[in-house]
Design a protein around this motif. Structure first.
Motif, PDB file in Angstrom:
ATOM      1  N   HIS A  24       0.846  -1.192   0.000  1.00  0.00           N
ATOM      2  CA  HIS A  24       0.000   0.000   0.000  1.00  0.00           C
ATOM      3  C   HIS A  24       0.883   1.245   0.000  1.00  0.00           C
ATOM      4  CE1 HIS A  24      -2.656   3.179   1.627  1.00  0.00           C
ATOM      5  NE2 HIS A  24      -3.499   2.629   0.773  1.00  0.00           N
ATOM      6  N   TYR A  26       1.016   3.703   1.833  1.00  0.00           N
ATOM      7  CA  TYR A  26       1.497   4.158   3.153  1.00  0.00           C
ATOM      8  C   TYR A  26       2.691   3.356   3.674  1.00  0.00           C
ATOM      9  CZ  TYR A  26      -2.921   6.796   3.837  1.00  0.00           C
ATOM     10  OH  TYR A  26      -3.981   7.645   3.732  1.00  0.00           O
ATOM     11  N   ASP A  40      -3.086   2.568  -4.293  1.00  0.00           N
ATOM     12  CA  ASP A  40      -4.143   2.824  -3.312  1.00  0.00           C
ATOM     13  C   ASP A  40      -4.983   1.539  -3.201  1.00  0.00           C
ATOM     14  OD1 ASP A  40      -5.812   2.827  -5.539  1.00  0.00           O
ATOM     15  OD2 ASP A  40      -6.249   4.965  -5.459  1.00  0.00           O
ATOM     16  N   SER A  41      -5.985   1.556  -2.345  1.00  0.00           N
ATOM     17  CA  SER A  41      -6.723   0.320  -2.080  1.00  0.00           C
ATOM     18  C   SER A  41      -7.409  -0.218  -3.337  1.00  0.00           C
ATOM     19  CB  SER A  41      -7.773   0.560  -1.000  1.00  0.00           C
ATOM     20  OG  SER A  41      -7.169   1.134   0.118  1.00  0.00           O
ATOM     21  N   PHE A  63      -7.235  -5.948   6.288  1.00  0.00           N
ATOM     22  CA  PHE A  63      -8.369  -6.001   5.350  1.00  0.00           C
ATOM     23  C   PHE A  63      -7.876  -6.069   3.904  1.00  0.00           C
ATOM     24  CE2 PHE A  63      -7.876  -1.317   5.354  1.00  0.00           C
ATOM     25  CZ  PHE A  63      -8.039  -1.028   4.008  1.00  0.00           C
ATOM     26  N   MET A  64      -6.692  -5.513   3.634  1.00  0.00           N
ATOM     27  CA  MET A  64      -6.150  -5.548   2.272  1.00  0.00           C
ATOM     28  C   MET A  64      -5.761  -6.980   1.894  1.00  0.00           C
ATOM     29  SD  MET A  64      -3.874  -2.096   2.432  1.00  0.00           S
ATOM     30  CE  MET A  64      -4.720  -0.522   2.582  1.00  0.00           C
ATOM     31  N   ASN A 114     -12.227  -0.543   3.713  1.00  0.00           N
ATOM     32  CA  ASN A 114     -11.584  -0.678   5.024  1.00  0.00           C
ATOM     33  C   ASN A 114     -12.551  -1.315   6.026  1.00  0.00           C
ATOM     34  OD1 ASN A 114     -10.178   1.256   3.471  1.00  0.00           O
ATOM     35  ND2 ASN A 114      -9.225   2.117   5.275  1.00  0.00           N
ATOM     36  N   SER A 129     -11.687   5.025  -1.653  1.00  0.00           N
ATOM     37  CA  SER A 129     -11.738   6.488  -1.730  1.00  0.00           C
ATOM     38  C   SER A 129     -11.671   6.967  -3.184  1.00  0.00           C
ATOM     39  CB  SER A 129     -10.605   7.103  -0.905  1.00  0.00           C
ATOM     40  OG  SER A 129      -9.359   6.639  -1.354  1.00  0.00           O
ATOM     41  N   HIS A 198      -6.745  13.779   2.032  1.00  0.00           N
ATOM     42  CA  HIS A 198      -7.488  12.538   1.828  1.00  0.00           C
ATOM     43  C   HIS A 198      -8.917  12.748   2.325  1.00  0.00           C
ATOM     44  CE1 HIS A 198      -8.531   8.285   2.054  1.00  0.00           C
ATOM     45  NE2 HIS A 198      -7.472   8.060   1.298  1.00  0.00           N
ATOM     46  N   GLU A 200     -10.699  10.944   4.051  1.00  0.00           N
ATOM     47  CA  GLU A 200     -10.928  10.445   5.417  1.00  0.00           C
ATOM     48  C   GLU A 200     -10.739  11.564   6.450  1.00  0.00           C
ATOM     49  OE1 GLU A 200      -8.450   6.999   6.115  1.00  0.00           O
ATOM     50  OE2 GLU A 200      -9.287   5.937   4.412  1.00  0.00           O
ATOM     51  N   SER A 214      -7.549  10.072  -3.156  1.00  0.00           N
ATOM     52  CA  SER A 214      -6.899   8.909  -2.528  1.00  0.00           C
ATOM     53  C   SER A 214      -5.397   9.154  -2.437  1.00  0.00           C
ATOM     54  CB  SER A 214      -7.167   7.658  -3.367  1.00  0.00           C
ATOM     55  OG  SER A 214      -6.371   7.697  -4.537  1.00  0.00           O
ATOM     56  N   THR A 215      -4.697   8.225  -1.833  1.00  0.00           N
ATOM     57  CA  THR A 215      -3.246   8.376  -1.676  1.00  0.00           C
ATOM     58  C   THR A 215      -2.551   8.539  -3.028  1.00  0.00           C
ATOM     59  OG1 THR A 215      -3.163   5.974  -1.562  1.00  0.00           O
ATOM     60  CG2 THR A 215      -3.081   7.155   0.509  1.00  0.00           C
ATOM     61  N   MET A 263       0.030   1.009   9.850  1.00  0.00           N
ATOM     62  CA  MET A 263       0.754   0.947   8.572  1.00  0.00           C
ATOM     63  C   MET A 263       2.260   0.927   8.798  1.00  0.00           C
ATOM     64  SD  MET A 263      -0.843   0.799   5.659  1.00  0.00           S
ATOM     65  CE  MET A 263      -2.526   0.882   5.022  1.00  0.00           C
TER      66      MET A 263
END
Ligand code: 13P
Ligand code: SF4
Length: 305
Positions: A24, A26, A40-41, A63-64, A114, A129, A198, A200, A214-215, A263
């Motif tokens: 990821h 991060y 990103d996710s 979760f990833m 997530n 995201s 972001h 979030e 997103s990231t 992370m």
């Protein structure tokens, strides 16, 4: 052994052991340098379904790795550090979702990625995201239960005024540690910098941003922008990655509190041990969970494009 030697060993071993390393955004720079794919996710989910290797090592949070396993059930999926979980994904379980659905009949349930694989078995579609707005606009449903992040939900709602939203009172503890006072302080210190955040983050932060994404969206925007200074409102690692990628630009972290300890759990040595087959945790999910959680994830990939 130094970092360089460890990285060389990992690169050699992953080829020999037919392992794909997914990381990821991060994750730390030393892990980025040995990964086969960083994203990103949403991008990681698509990649998980398409890797040719028989084993996937996920450098990220639980979760990833679960999403990877759901999309590639015949592959061995290893979470590089078993302790790395996402606090937001632990805020709600399947029973909480069923209760919310019972209280809100006629609503489609949209879950942020997530969340646990078990929770995903009870929802209509999963979003990330970078795909949430597109997916929710494409849904035939007008009434949306958006779980668990009301900050991401608020950002989506503003872009989808034609829909009715209900939210759960969850959120990412990392991004929620930033606030409008950080924006004021950092804007005063760096008046020429653009603020990239972001979704979030709290609405009070998002409302003041020049770009929200997103990231990888944030990284792409910073790379393509003509501006040379940026305040970054997401996990601290993104500032470091941006500095490596664009050494002529300046990047400032919105708040020193925007650090995701989960992370940060995964180290290069964890990745080495996982690739060597002597560390990490193999993700095992009941067949029913894989079958049922795959439906809303497949829907996400189909609608998210
Ligand atoms: P994205 O990379 O999908 O934006 O995710 C951010 C995040 O918090 C992952 O845990
Ligand atoms: Fe979870 Fe937030 Fe950390 Fe992402 S940054 S893993 S959402 S706690």
């Amino acid at each position: 052994m130094n970092t360089r030697e460890l990285q060389d060993r990992i690169i050699e071993m992953k080829k020999k052991n037919d392992v794909c390393i997914l990381a990821h955004a991060y994750q730390s720079q030393d892990i980025w340098e040995v990964a086969d794919f960083i994203g990103d996710s949403f991008a990681l989910s698509k990649k998980a379904a398409a890797t040719p290797q028989k084993t996937i090592v996920m450098s990220g949070v639980r979760f990833m790795a679960e999403t990877c396993k759901t999309l590639s059930p015949d592959k061995k999926v290893i979470l590089a550090n078993p302790v790395a979980g996402c606090p937001m994904a632990m805020e709600m379980n399947r029973e909480d979702v069923l209760k919310m659905q019972e209280e809100n009949p006629g609503y489609a349930t949209v879950a942020y990625i997530n969340t646990t694989a078990e929770l995903k078995t009870a929802v209509n579609v999963v979003v990330t995201s970078s795909s949430a707005v597109k997916i929710i606009r494409a849904l035939p449903d007008k009434n949306i239960l958006f779980i668990p992040d009301p900050n991401l939900g608020d950002w989506v709602q503003k872009q989808c005024p034609e829909k009715n939203f209900k939210f759960y009172n969850g959120g990412c503890p990392t991004h929620m540690r930033t606030g409008s006072s950080d924006v004021k302080r950092m804007r005063a210190a760096h008046p020429d910098a653009l603020l990239l955040v972001h979704p979030e983050c709290r609405p009070s932060v998002v409302e003041m941003a020049d770009y929200v994404g997103s990231t990888t969206g944030i990284m792409k925007y910073a790379g393509e922008s003509d501006a040379s200074q940026f305040i970054i409102g997401t996990e601290a690692s993104i500032v470091q990655h941006l500095q490596f990628q664009y050494p002529d630009k300046q990047f400032y972290l919105l708040s020193e509190n925007c650090v995701c300890y989960n992370m940060k759990m995964t180290t290069l040595m964890d990745v080495y041990n996982a690739v060597a087959g002597k560390g990490g945790e193999e993700i095992v999910l009941p067949e029913e969970v894989i079958t049922l959680s795959r439906k809303p994830i497949d829907r996400m990939i189909q609608l998210g494009g």
